[in-house]
Design an enzyme around this catalytic site. Structure first.
Site, PDB file in Angstrom:
ATOM      1  N   ASP A 405       0.831  -1.199   0.000  1.00  0.00           N
ATOM      2  CA  ASP A 405       0.000   0.000   0.000  1.00  0.00           C
ATOM      3  C   ASP A 405       0.871   1.256   0.000  1.00  0.00           C
ATOM      4  O   ASP A 405       2.043   1.232   0.394  1.00  0.00           O
ATOM      5  CB  ASP A 405      -0.905  -0.014   1.237  1.00  0.00           C
ATOM      6  CG  ASP A 405      -2.154   0.841   1.053  1.00  0.00           C
ATOM      7  OD1 ASP A 405      -2.371   1.349  -0.064  1.00  0.00           O
ATOM      8  OD2 ASP A 405      -2.912   0.996   2.024  1.00  0.00           O
ATOM      9  N   GLU A 408       2.867   4.787  -4.335  1.00  0.00           N
ATOM     10  CA  GLU A 408       3.085   5.757  -5.426  1.00  0.00           C
ATOM     11  C   GLU A 408       4.512   6.317  -5.457  1.00  0.00           C
ATOM     12  O   GLU A 408       4.978   6.566  -6.572  1.00  0.00           O
ATOM     13  CB  GLU A 408       2.059   6.903  -5.310  1.00  0.00           C
ATOM     14  CG  GLU A 408       0.623   6.503  -5.487  1.00  0.00           C
ATOM     15  CD  GLU A 408       0.033   5.860  -4.240  1.00  0.00           C
ATOM     16  OE1 GLU A 408      -0.929   5.092  -4.372  1.00  0.00           O
ATOM     17  OE2 GLU A 408       0.560   6.111  -3.144  1.00  0.00           O
ATOM     18  N   ASP A 473      -8.608   4.428  -3.631  1.00  0.00           N
ATOM     19  CA  ASP A 473      -9.600   4.707  -2.594  1.00  0.00           C
ATOM     20  C   ASP A 473     -10.855   5.355  -3.192  1.00  0.00           C
ATOM     21  O   ASP A 473     -11.182   6.520  -2.930  1.00  0.00           O
ATOM     22  CB  ASP A 473      -8.991   5.613  -1.524  1.00  0.00           C
ATOM     23  CG  ASP A 473      -7.860   4.937  -0.775  1.00  0.00           C
ATOM     24  OD1 ASP A 473      -7.759   3.701  -0.827  1.00  0.00           O
ATOM     25  OD2 ASP A 473      -7.058   5.650  -0.141  1.00  0.00           O
TER      26      ASP A 473
END
Length: 796
Positions: A405, A408, A473
């Site tokens: 998670d 990026e 999300d």
């Protein structure tokens, strides 16, 4: 006089092309043919043009004073030996293969690409440099539609947008999110070509935002290299792209099942009670994902602990072992941020595995979860440190998969320095290389286990590392649902065929049973079935009210029944790069409306799916491709192709249709994939008198060992239908890999749309249902020899 005329001619050419936007400043000098590479020298640099195959050509520009960097983060293909046939004329040089060709015009200088003599794209000004960016500039035709650029909540046609290339999370997005977690420097055109800008640093992809028929790639630094890819069909175009950048390995079969997941399970007790609820309600489930509470009691301040928090998970090894006995795989979340308040801060500082500041010290900064550093996964010691975490929990605890998670990375200061470059130079390949280190680690330390690698960010080619992407999300709303089909369709075209969403939506506390139901019904026909969301509203069906739970259960049961079909789609993706979800224009290339249609799509070759993405609808328009007739999956009602039809909606399912002549293998309901077997399965055939011949297949292996197909440890059942006058012949053949042992199978062949009882079925007993218009024939496969079932039909 002749020389004067020539000078006048070239002067006129120069003035014309200057007006039309071509680069009159670049001057051709000479060329060298090195067989596999043609070198074009100009006044300001050198072009290296090489064919990978007749469908892929690479062009690299090296400005004067620079050296060529041959290292690509995206490309893994080795050129196959294709050479150009070179034809020089007075003002041009043409480099030709049996497919792609490249024409270099000398004055004014221009490079144009053709496929089978059809012009695709040309450099307009080619390489340019501004104060901030290095630019590659191209001409577009006015009519072409553009796709690509990664995952974006945008319309299917992305022409007119300037897309930032900077992976960034977008919390709570709905239908308008032009910048998200996966930004790929890749463009597809409706003219059936693609351009991959083979360079990692951040920048922009300008898809004609200025409305001047231009395509621009802008970057802060790096390679001025791109590949042009072309083909005759969309499926092969994607195949060529994934041949260039790498094919997705087979995922474990259990990954096609249902996941129990939320943000998040706070304790061992909560995990076990949730899984027990699935068993109690007989809702199939294969895996549980444990979010960040596994290493801490609170959201903030604990990231980077990367050890079980014993107050909440007192006996994690036993928990994981107990889950395994129930057929449940355990997946843990990890993040690359190590907080200063975590138990491992001093460890990573001492190991020197964090990104650095300009003084060579660990770069520290604040973000939502606390004061932190970021692992430098580009540094060999950083890779080793991080892999040892995965290795320990895989080997010693039995963890079956990993969730990466915030990759990026979510916060990545531009002045941070990594082992291979600045933050902005490596930002977009962070998730890509994170997946790589996990994948390579499995190859080394767990060579007999297929990894499960769920990642929030990646890059072109990340599929070859087994990366499974999700769409971030997304808001728990109808707007959030509406953007999901287009995101998944676009990413499937771009090689990342397992793009999927948090089913039910992630962000917010919106309790909407209709939304949840429709999202989970859509989930049956998208790559990964993973309900997940913030815990204010339960994402697991076992905690929803009775009617919603029942509808969700129906969807999940169907997902499991379709495992043979879906696993075969995974195989097709592995071998050919074929997306599991496919836009309608893959089939109807001449249909202009299909080019931008994200309201319906193909699930594999044989399902047509139209998700319900708006509240309270009673009917919905569905477009039926013209090459087939289509049968309602739930009622068998036949609908002719080549029309858009208003369909009555049902709360129990979304509009789903099967292609006439299709074979759909299915199994009976199972609790999880530990019980998966093809010893007994149903083979549904959708008889259509208009289809005289059709084929299908079913791929099978052990579902867990890497490279089963390449090693010969597989079987492929192939199905054939042939209709002639009143005879329908169904043939089943078995192809065994060199390391696969045949085992007996009982197949219930269920033929749909048989309106009258057959005259006879030679050599087989059968049951014909007047109510359902189905013919059921038990077929025993006792050896690998072909089986032929000859059915004499009554006059329909």
């Amino acid at each position: 006089m002749i020389k004067l005329n020539k000078l006048l001619f070239f002067a006129l050419l120069l003035s014309f092309f200057a007006l039309s936007g071509q680069n009159s400043q670049r001057i051709f000098k000479d060329y060298t043919n090195r067989n596999t590479v043609v070198k074009i020298t100009t006044n300001d640099g050198v072009y290296l043009i090489k064919p990978y195959s007749k469908k892929i050509v690479e062009t690299a520009f090296i400005p004067a004073g620079e050296t060529f960097n041959p290292k690509s983060q995206a490309v893994v293909l080795t050129p196959n030996g294709t050479v150009f046939s070179v034809n020089e004329k007075e003002n041009s040089i043409t480099l030709t293969t049996k497919g792609l060709s490249v024409k270099i015009t000398k004055i004014p200088f221009q490079i144009t690409y053709y496929y089978k003599n059809k012009e695709l794209i040309s450099e307009r000004k080619g390489y340019m440099k501004s104060d901030k960016y290095q630019i590659l500039d191209f001409n577009l035709t006015p009519d072409e539609i553009l796709y690509g650029g990664g995952a974006r909540a945008l319309p299917m046609n992305r022409r007119g947008y300037k897309l930032q290339l900077y992976n960034r999370a977008r919390y709570g997005y709905e239908t308008d999110a032009p910048l998200m977690n996966y930004t790929l420097p890749l463009v597809y055109s409706s003219k059936k070509y693609a351009v991959l800008f083979d360079n990692a640093p951040i920048g922009y992809l300008d898809l004609d935002s200025k409305k001047d028929n231009s395509l621009q790639y802008q970057t802060i630094s790096g390679r001025k290299t791109y590949q042009v890819i072309a083909s005759d069909t969309w499926l092969d175009l994607v195949n060529q792209y994934t041949t260039l950048t790498g094919k997705q390995p087979m995922i474990p079969r259990w990954a096609l099942g249902n996941f129990s997941s939320r943000f998040g399970y706070h304790s061992q007790k909560e995990v076990l009670s949730t899984i027990n609820a699935f068993k109690k309600d007989s809702i199939p489930v294969d895996a549980v994902i444990i979010d960040l509470y596994w290493f801490g009691k609170t959201i903030k301040g604990t990231m980077g602990n990367l050890n079980f928090y014993k107050d909440s998970f007192p006996s994690p090894k036993k928990m994981i072992a107990d889950l395994k006995t129930k057929g449940i795989k355990t997946i843990l979340v990890t993040e690359p941020f190590i907080l200063k308040t975590s138990d491992r801060w001093q460890e990573v500082v001492n190991a020197g595995v964090l990104g650095k500041n300009k003084l060579g010290r660990p770069y520290e900064f604040d973000f939502y979860f606390g004061h932190t550093g970021l692992l430098d996964i580009f540094k060999p010691s950083g890779k080793k440190w991080f892999w040892n975490i995965y290795k320990t929990f895989t080997k010693n605890y039995g963890v079956a998969g990993w969730w990466g998670d915030l990759g990026e990375p979510e916060v990545h200061p531009s002045d941070m320095i990594h082992a291979t470059g600045t933050a902005d130079e490596v930002h977009n390949i962070y998730g890509h290389n994170w997946a790589k280190l996990v994948y390579k680690g499995y190859q080394k330390d767990f060579p007999n286990q297929r990894p499960f690698i769920l990642m929030r960010a990646g890059y072109s080619g990340s599929q070859r590392y087994g990366l499974i992407p999700w769409s971030g999300d997304v808001n728990r709303s109808w707007g959030g649902l509406q953007s999901q089909p287009a995101i998944a369709l676009q990413m499937g075209m771009q090689g990342l065929g397992y793009m999927h969403s948090d089913l039910g939506g992630f962000a917010g506390g919106n309790l909407d049973d209709e939304l949840y139901t429709r999202w989970l019904q859509y989930g049956v026909f998208q790559p990964i079935y993973r309900p997940h969301g913030q815990e204010e509203v339960p994402s697991e069906p076992v905690f929803r009210e009775v009617k919603t739970k029942a509808l969700a259960k129906n969807a999940i049961v169907l997902r499991y029944q379709l495992l043979p079909y879906n696993y075969t789609l995974a195989f097709e993706n592995h071998v050919n790069g074929t997306p599991l979800m496919r836009p309608l224009f893959f089939e109807e290339t001449a249909n202009k409306a299909a080019l931008t249609n994200d309201k319906s799509y193909l699930w594999g070759h044989d399902f047509l799916v139209s998700p319900v993405v708006k509240v309270g609808l009673k009917t919905q328009a569905v477009t039926f491709p013209s090459n087939s007739n289509w049968f309602d999956f739930y009622t068998d009602v036949k609908i002719a192709g080549g029309q858009t039809k208003e369909i009555t909606l049902h709360k129990n399912y979304i509009p789903t249709y099967v292609r006439g002549g299709a074979f759909i293998p299915r199994i009976k309901t199972i609790q999880n994939t530990e019980a998966y077997s093809l010893k007994n399965f149903d083979l549904h055939f959708y008889y259509d008198a208009a289809v005289t011949k059709s084929t299908g297949k079913l791929y099978n292996d052990d579902g867990k060992t890497p490279q089963d197909f390449e090693k010969g440890a597989y079987e492929i059942l192939r199905f054939y239908s042939k209709t002639k006058k009143q005879h329908l012949i169904i043939k089943i053949t078995t192809q065994l890999g060199s390391r696969m042992t045949f085992y007996n199978k009982t197949v219930d062949l269920i033929i749909h749309n048989i309106a009258k009882k057959p005259v006879k079925v030679r050599g087989y007993n059968f049951v014909w249902s007047l109510k359902n218009n189905t013919l059921t024939i038990p077929v025993k496969l006792n050896n690998s020899h072909p089986k032929s079932i000859n059915i004499k039909l009554s006059s329909q």
